[in-house]
Write an enzyme that holds these catalytic residues in place. Structure first.
Site: not given
Ligand code: NAI
Length: 766
Positions: A189, A240-242, A245, A262, A296, A388
């Protein structure tokens, strides 16, 4: 403008790349796309649009996948996977064909990417698309070599892959190429802002004659990501974002799905006073203004040595003034558009919320553009030094000594990348191992290649993409350990005949200690006779053990040679008492214990042998340099041992300490007394205090605390499978690594779990 004017200002004229081919391709699809499932595009359902962020123009309408679409994609992948996994050579030919097709259509991909994402054409043309091709070429080779070089590994099955919008085609390649090379089929996706190059890639798969169902692309927002996460895929790979995640880690906890994450970063960029300052400034252009800072691993946290700070900031500001911002299709543009107005607003809000330090900003055109920004004079605890921003905003502070630089660099919950600039090779190579990051660039920045693993530590995630080290995320051991039969503790008549308290204590920080809660349990033999008592450890005991393990951090810096010697010594001392251990095992289990003791001694020898041989690699990367893939210990590992009294313990602590980790092992729940006897072996074998800590008691009590503890880097569980969900859900707290299996695996698999690869890029050769 006259020639005279031009010569006076030396301004660049615009050099626009034509969008006509890309527009013609979109037109040929009526600017409407369905999903790519089982080798065909589904009818478009026109649920949302993809826009060009540089001018707001709608490029195409896209379909939001429904549950039926996701199910169809997964079942197509499932159907295709078995025969796809059969021949590495066949897969190599297809991957090579895909690489060639990407190369052939390179310009179309580059323009489409720039239109959809807003990144400068210079970057999509020279970085994103060539690197995407490189991934397919490189992994075609891995497909060819798999049978010979990885004979004990096989495909996982169907992989669900969810990618972000910052490098749409490149992230797709990073995910799809290794998965396909190792014999998996995928359902991918793309991010909702940037699906177009993924759909063009689907068309290329079709043209290359890729067997249907091997690659499936479904489009839509996070809800589609949730459906993929909840489906019965064998692996999920997420970038993607933490925050997301964490959601995915929790959602997949206990499901048995393999997972790689990641995530975000706040990577330090350290400039020492002897650095080539002009090069370091130029590096920063690539570190933080590349892709508008939406990277990132962006070098977003600048640490400058105090003595040169004023000079460096002056040079940097002057370079910032020269950056050209505007139409991403203009070949002269350095900084393009932010991916979406929502993302731009997030950046602007974060910068506006800061009232510390001094802000320097250049200008940007109206619309979805954000000016390159430098904020100096912050402290390491400032919000913008910790969070971030994911935009073209560089935050900075100064340091005095190398030790202070390291401390500041590591003062973050992330650990993706780090950059070091100095002309002193001794200093660079002294600093690189001290940085807590998956990647370190020396006198360079943001270098990536298919031959070198990419990925982080701490809350930047786990798993590597690229290189030999990336392949383990897309394979599993052929002979996975079989589940052992559940064993329950023997029941007894109650009480102990011996009036003197001989309760086996816990072993924490090199000392035997009583359990915090003051409780113990009687261990009975098969005939119901009381054999002894063990302490029941609780959360506080675990906390003390974690503290002791952290104090023993010097162990991680010892040489493999020293660790091997200590493991041999442990084996020797165990061998001297083997009869006693065998008797103890027999008393607890009713079965002869000789073989288990002999096996434990062999295990200690095996990992002693590996301690100084499980080396890293030097990756040949196509730049003027090499990437040193160094194997580093994971850190503090907490483990729940399987039921085997001695083997269950030794197979955990030996690989962990051989690789330089410190370990907290919760021993066999049902037969704990051999492990507590082993305390004396530890005490007489030169194992430094805190390197091995032993807890006894209920695994159900330990599992949630081990999972959630912020200072534990990995949890291994070989205990009851019912603890997996608790451990994995808790591990989302600090994104710790988990290894869940019925029993420890083969030596290589355990060594792999006990280490993390750090790629250190150094200039080398001409
Ligand atoms: P995100 O993490 O929300 O999106 C990444 C992908 O995950 C997209 O495909 C999205 O549709 C999908 N997704 C979203 N929610 C999901 C869920 N609950 N389950 C499964 N999949 C889900 O990133 P987003 O919202 O695009 O950006 C937000 C922030 O994330 C950025 O400002 C940036 O700080 C960070 N980010 C970091 C990236 C990295 O490479 N480390 C990449 C993109 C964003």
């Amino acid at each position: 403008m006259t020639v005279k004017n031009i010569l006076e200002t030396m301004d660049y004229g615009p050099a626009p790349e034509s969008a006509s081919e890309a527009m013609a391709w979109l037109d040929s699809k009526n600017r409407q796309f369905g999903h790519f499932i089982d080798g065909k595009f589904t009818p478009p359902t026109q649920d949302f649009t993809s826009k060009n962020p540089a001018n707001g123009e709608v490029l195409a309408s896209l379909s939001q996948a429904r549950q039926d679409d996701v199910d169809a994609a997964i079942s197509a992948a499932r159907k295709a996977q078995k025969s796809w996994a059969k021949s590495g050579h066949t897969r190599a030919k297809y991957l090579y064909a895909l690489a060639r097709a990407l190369q052939k259509h390179a310009r179309l991909f580059a323009v489409l990417e720039t239109l959809d994402n807003g990144k400068p054409i210079r970057e999509s043309r020279d970085i994103d698309v060539p690197l995407a091709q490189r991934h397919f070429y490189h992994h075609a080779g891995f497909a060819q070599l798999m049978e010979d070089e990885l004979p004990d590994r096989e495909a996982l099955g169907v992989c669900g892959q969810i990618i972000p919008w910052n490098f749409p085609l490149l992230m797709l390649s990073w995910k799809i190429a290794p998965a396909l090379a190792m014999g998996n089929a995928v359902v991918l996706k793309p991010a909702e802002y940037t699906s177009l190059t993924a759909l063009l890639f689907a068309e290329i798969c079709d043209q290359a004659g890729l067997p249907k169902g091997v690659v499936n692309i479904v489009t839509g927002d996070g809800a589609v990501g949730e459906m993929i996460t909840a489906s019965d895929v064998d692996k999920l790979a997420f970038t993607g974002s933490t925050e997301v995640g964490r959601i995915i880690r929790k959602a997949t906890a206990g499901s048995g799905k393999a997972l790689s994450l990641e995530l975000g970063g706040k990577s330090p960029y350290i400039v020492f006073d002897d650095a080539d300052l002009d090069s370091a400034v130029e590096g920063l252009v690539d570190a933080i203004w590349f892709n508008q800072g939406q990277v990132c691993c962006a070098g977003s946290r600048l640490l400058v040595q105090e003595g040169i700070a004023d000079t460096f900031y002056r040079k940097l500001k002057s370079r910032m003034d020269g950056l050209r911002i505007g139409d991403p299709l203009d070949k002269c543009i350095d900084v393009g558009a932010i991916v979406d107005p929502i993302q731009r607003a997030t950046i602007a809000d974060m910068v506006a919320s800061n009232d510390e330090g001094e802000t320097y900003q250049t200008t940007a055109p109206e619309g979805c553009f954000y000016p390159p920004t430098l904020i100096t004079g912050l402290t390491t605890s400032s919000k913008l030094m910790q969070e971030e921003i994911f935009g073209p905003v560089l935050v900075s502070t100064t340091f005095r000594t190398p030790a202070e630089a390291v401390a500041m660099a590591n003062d973050t919950r992330y650990g993706l990348a780090a950059t070091v600039w100095t002309e002193n090779i001794n200093l660079a190579l002294d600093i690189a191992p001290q940085l807590v990051a998956g990647i370190v660039w020396v006198n360079s920045t943001n270098l990536m290649d298919a031959a070198a693993g990419f990925g982080g530590v701490r809350e930047s995630g786990f798993g590597r993409e690229g290189g030999w080290e990336g392949l383990s995320s897309y394979t599993k051991a052929k002979d996975a350990p079989k589940p052992t039969k559940p064993v329950t503790a023997f029941e007894g008549k109650g009480g102990l005949s011996d009036p003197i308290d001989r309760t086996a204590k816990l072993y924490i920080g090199g000392k035997q200690s009583r359990p915090d809660g003051g409780y113990s349990r009687v261990v009975y033999g098969p005939k119901g006779d009381a054999l002894g008592e063990v302490s029941l450890a609780n959360r506080k005991d675990l906390r003390n053990a974690v503290e002791a393990a952290h104090k023993a951090k010097g162990w991680s810096k010892t040489t493999g040679h020293l660790r091997a010697q200590i493991l041999y010594y442990l084996a020797e001392n165990l061998a001297a008492r083997s009869a006693e251990f065998a008797d103890r095992i027999k008393a607890m289990t009713g079965k002869q214990g000789k073989d288990e003791v002999e096996g434990a001694i062999q295990t200690l020898f095996t990992y002693a042998a590996w301690a100084d041989k499980y080396d890293g690699q030097v990756h040949g990367v196509p730049i003027r340099g090499v990437a040193l893939a160094m194997k580093e210990p994971v850190g503090v590992i907490a483990a729940l041992c399987d039921t085997r009294p001695l083997a269950g313990l030794i197979e955990v602590i030996a690989p962990a300490i051989a690789m330089g980790n410190r370990v907290i092992a919760s021993t066999s729940e049902v037969f704990p007394l051999a492990a507590t006897d082993f305390i004396q072996v530890l005490e007489t074998s030169d194992v430094p205090a805190g390197v091995v800590n032993l807890l006894t008691g209920d695994h159900a009590e330990m599992a949630p605390h081990m999972g959630a503890h912020m200072d534990i880097d990995a949890v291994w569980s070989f205990s009851d499978p019912s603890h997996a969900a608790t451990i994995e859900a808790g591990s989302a707290s600090n994104i710790k690594r988990t290894l869940i299996a019925p029993v420890p695996g083969a030596a290589k698999a355990m060594l792999d779990a006990a280490t993390e690869v750090k790629n250190i890029w150094v200039p080398y050769g001409e």
